[in-house]
Design a protein around this motif. Sequence first.
Motif, mmCIF file in Angstrom:
data_model
loop_
_atom_site.group_PDB
_atom_site.id
_atom_site.type_symbol
_atom_site.label_atom_id
_atom_site.label_comp_id
_atom_site.label_asym_id
_atom_site.label_seq_id
_atom_site.Cartn_x
_atom_site.Cartn_y
_atom_site.Cartn_z
ATOM 1 N N ASP A 97 0.829 -1.207 0.000
ATOM 2 C CA ASP A 97 0.000 0.000 0.000
ATOM 3 C C ASP A 97 0.863 1.258 0.000
ATOM 4 N N HIS A 98 1.936 1.242 0.795
ATOM 5 C CA HIS A 98 2.821 2.410 0.819
ATOM 6 C C HIS A 98 3.496 2.603 -0.531
ATOM 7 N N LEU A 99 3.908 1.517 -1.152
ATOM 8 C CA LEU A 99 4.567 1.631 -2.452
ATOM 9 C C LEU A 99 3.586 2.103 -3.523
ATOM 10 N N GLU A 100 2.338 1.673 -3.426
ATOM 11 C CA GLU A 100 1.331 2.156 -4.386
ATOM 12 C C GLU A 100 1.134 3.663 -4.224
ATOM 13 N N ARG A 101 1.105 4.119 -2.982
ATOM 14 C CA ARG A 101 0.966 5.559 -2.730
ATOM 15 C C ARG A 101 2.191 6.306 -3.265
ATOM 16 N N LEU A 102 3.367 5.722 -3.091
ATOM 17 C CA LEU A 102 4.593 6.334 -3.606
ATOM 18 C C LEU A 102 4.524 6.464 -5.125
ATOM 19 N N ARG A 103 4.075 5.406 -5.787
ATOM 20 C CA ARG A 103 3.989 5.454 -7.256
ATOM 21 C C ARG A 103 2.997 6.524 -7.718
ATOM 22 N N THR A 104 1.877 6.643 -7.006
ATOM 23 C CA THR A 104 0.895 7.669 -7.352
ATOM 24 C C THR A 104 1.498 9.061 -7.220
ATOM 25 N N THR A 105 2.213 9.290 -6.120
ATOM 26 C CA THR A 105 2.855 10.586 -5.918
ATOM 27 C C THR A 105 3.893 10.853 -6.997
ATOM 28 N N ALA A 106 4.646 9.814 -7.373
ATOM 29 C CA ALA A 106 5.650 9.980 -8.426
ATOM 30 C C ALA A 106 5.000 10.418 -9.734
ATOM 31 N N THR A 107 3.853 9.840 -10.036
ATOM 32 C CA THR A 107 3.140 10.212 -11.255
ATOM 33 C C THR A 107 2.659 11.654 -11.177
ATOM 34 N N VAL A 108 2.091 12.042 -10.040
ATOM 35 C CA VAL A 108 1.617 13.414 -9.853
ATOM 36 C C VAL A 108 2.765 14.408 -10.011
ATOM 37 N N ARG A 109 3.939 14.025 -9.514
ATOM 38 C CA ARG A 109 5.096 14.915 -9.582
ATOM 39 C C ARG A 109 5.836 14.827 -10.917
ATOM 40 N N GLY A 110 5.409 13.901 -11.777
ATOM 41 C CA GLY A 110 6.023 13.773 -13.084
ATOM 42 C C GLY A 110 7.391 13.122 -13.081
ATOM 43 N N VAL A 111 7.677 12.302 -12.055
ATOM 44 C CA VAL A 111 8.993 11.651 -11.970
ATOM 45 C C VAL A 111 8.866 10.127 -12.010
ATOM 46 N N GLN A 112 7.731 9.624 -12.489
ATOM 47 C CA GLN A 112 7.495 8.177 -12.456
ATOM 48 C C GLN A 112 8.550 7.396 -13.236
ATOM 49 N N GLU A 113 9.141 8.001 -14.262
ATOM 50 C CA GLU A 113 10.164 7.309 -15.049
ATOM 51 C C GLU A 113 11.477 7.173 -14.285
ATOM 52 N N ARG A 114 11.590 7.903 -13.184
ATOM 53 C CA ARG A 114 12.828 7.865 -12.396
ATOM 54 C C ARG A 114 12.685 7.020 -11.141
ATOM 55 N N VAL A 115 11.556 6.339 -10.978
ATOM 56 C CA VAL A 115 11.281 5.574 -9.759
ATOM 57 C C VAL A 115 10.927 4.133 -10.098
ATOM 58 N N ARG A 116 11.564 3.210 -9.396
ATOM 59 C CA ARG A 116 11.185 1.792 -9.448
ATOM 60 C C ARG A 116 10.874 1.358 -8.025
ATOM 61 N N THR A 117 9.817 0.566 -7.840
ATOM 62 C CA THR A 117 9.471 0.083 -6.513
ATOM 63 C C THR A 117 9.683 -1.416 -6.425
ATOM 64 N N VAL A 118 10.135 -1.853 -5.243
ATOM 65 C CA VAL A 118 10.359 -3.269 -4.963
ATOM 66 C C VAL A 118 9.740 -3.584 -3.608
ATOM 67 N N GLN A 119 8.786 -4.495 -3.578
ATOM 68 C CA GLN A 119 8.194 -4.908 -2.307
ATOM 69 C C GLN A 119 8.999 -6.068 -1.754
ATOM 70 N N ALA A 120 9.561 -5.884 -0.557
ATOM 71 C CA ALA A 120 10.413 -6.913 0.032
ATOM 72 C C ALA A 120 10.527 -6.681 1.524
ATOM 73 N N ASP A 121 10.677 -7.773 2.261
ATOM 74 C CA ASP A 121 10.969 -7.731 3.687
ATOM 75 C C ASP A 121 12.481 -7.789 3.846
ATOM 76 N N LEU A 122 13.068 -6.707 4.310
ATOM 77 C CA LEU A 122 14.517 -6.609 4.387
ATOM 78 C C LEU A 122 15.102 -7.449 5.518
ATOM 79 N N ASP A 123 14.250 -8.064 6.331
ATOM 80 C CA ASP A 123 14.736 -8.988 7.344
ATOM 81 C C ASP A 123 14.909 -10.398 6.801
ATOM 82 N N GLU A 124 14.507 -10.608 5.552
ATOM 83 C CA GLU A 124 14.742 -11.909 4.936
ATOM 84 C C GLU A 124 16.246 -12.098 4.709
#
Length: 292
Positions: free
Chosen positions: A88-115
Amino acid sequence: MNPSHQHTHAHPSPHDHGPGHAEADQAEILDLDAEVLAEHIASITASLPRRTDPHHIVDLGSGTGTGTFALLDRFPTAHVTAVDVSGDHLERLRTTATVRGVQERVRTVQADLDEGTWPDLGSPDLIWASASMHHMTHPARAVRAAADALAPGGLFAVVELAGHPRFLPEDAPEDHPGLEERVHGAVDRVQQELMPHRGADWGPLLGAAGLTLDLERTVDIDIDGSGDELIGRYALGVLQRLRDAVADQLSVEDLAALDDLLDTGSPRSILRRADLRVRTERTVWAGRRADG
């Protein structure tokens, strides 16, 4: 584990409406945090001891993108890979990136860093971890994984908070002075058990992972919130989450006084106070990988 920027592990309360509601509340606080503290976050990104501007940045525990967008603003030719456990947080981040016009500069990865095994994050020039490392169950392993992922000469920046921000004067509220400090004391006791690495000195861990410490800096934050509706909403959101975390740890009197502050319809609501300030501090450590 949820390595997002707001640290409260809330217990269920009458004010919650299920996990989705709690996560939405957290996302709103992360966005408010970004807006209220934008100047200080920009100061930290400007202080990073870079040799050249980074081209590939990884934001570990990105939440809704506080660090991601600050870094994109600071380094206009960079791309950011934002990593978080919350879809959900990453989806919100992607939406904000689109609104700000920087979506081409952002990649999201969903992962648990404790793995034990991290996803392939490439070879970033800069890894940024703000208010996420203290969530790790095995922080030394996580620091080593970050150090190993860096490009030669790359920088790993760890930013951590000195607990949750304070908002009220010490003598507030008038009929229950010191309430906020008692709430924070209860939160600290609970979180010490849940997150024993909160408040750690990350310099030695960076060194143990083979990184050279190039920066250690503490930023004191004290923002006048008098009559500022944004800071009022920020204070309301933070104190609500603290209330959810420690309601069963407070006295009946303290809980009633806190609920009065959080009642937006009350004449004593925190939204109606003209004496709010945002008081906290952040420390940044930056470790550099050898050139090769």
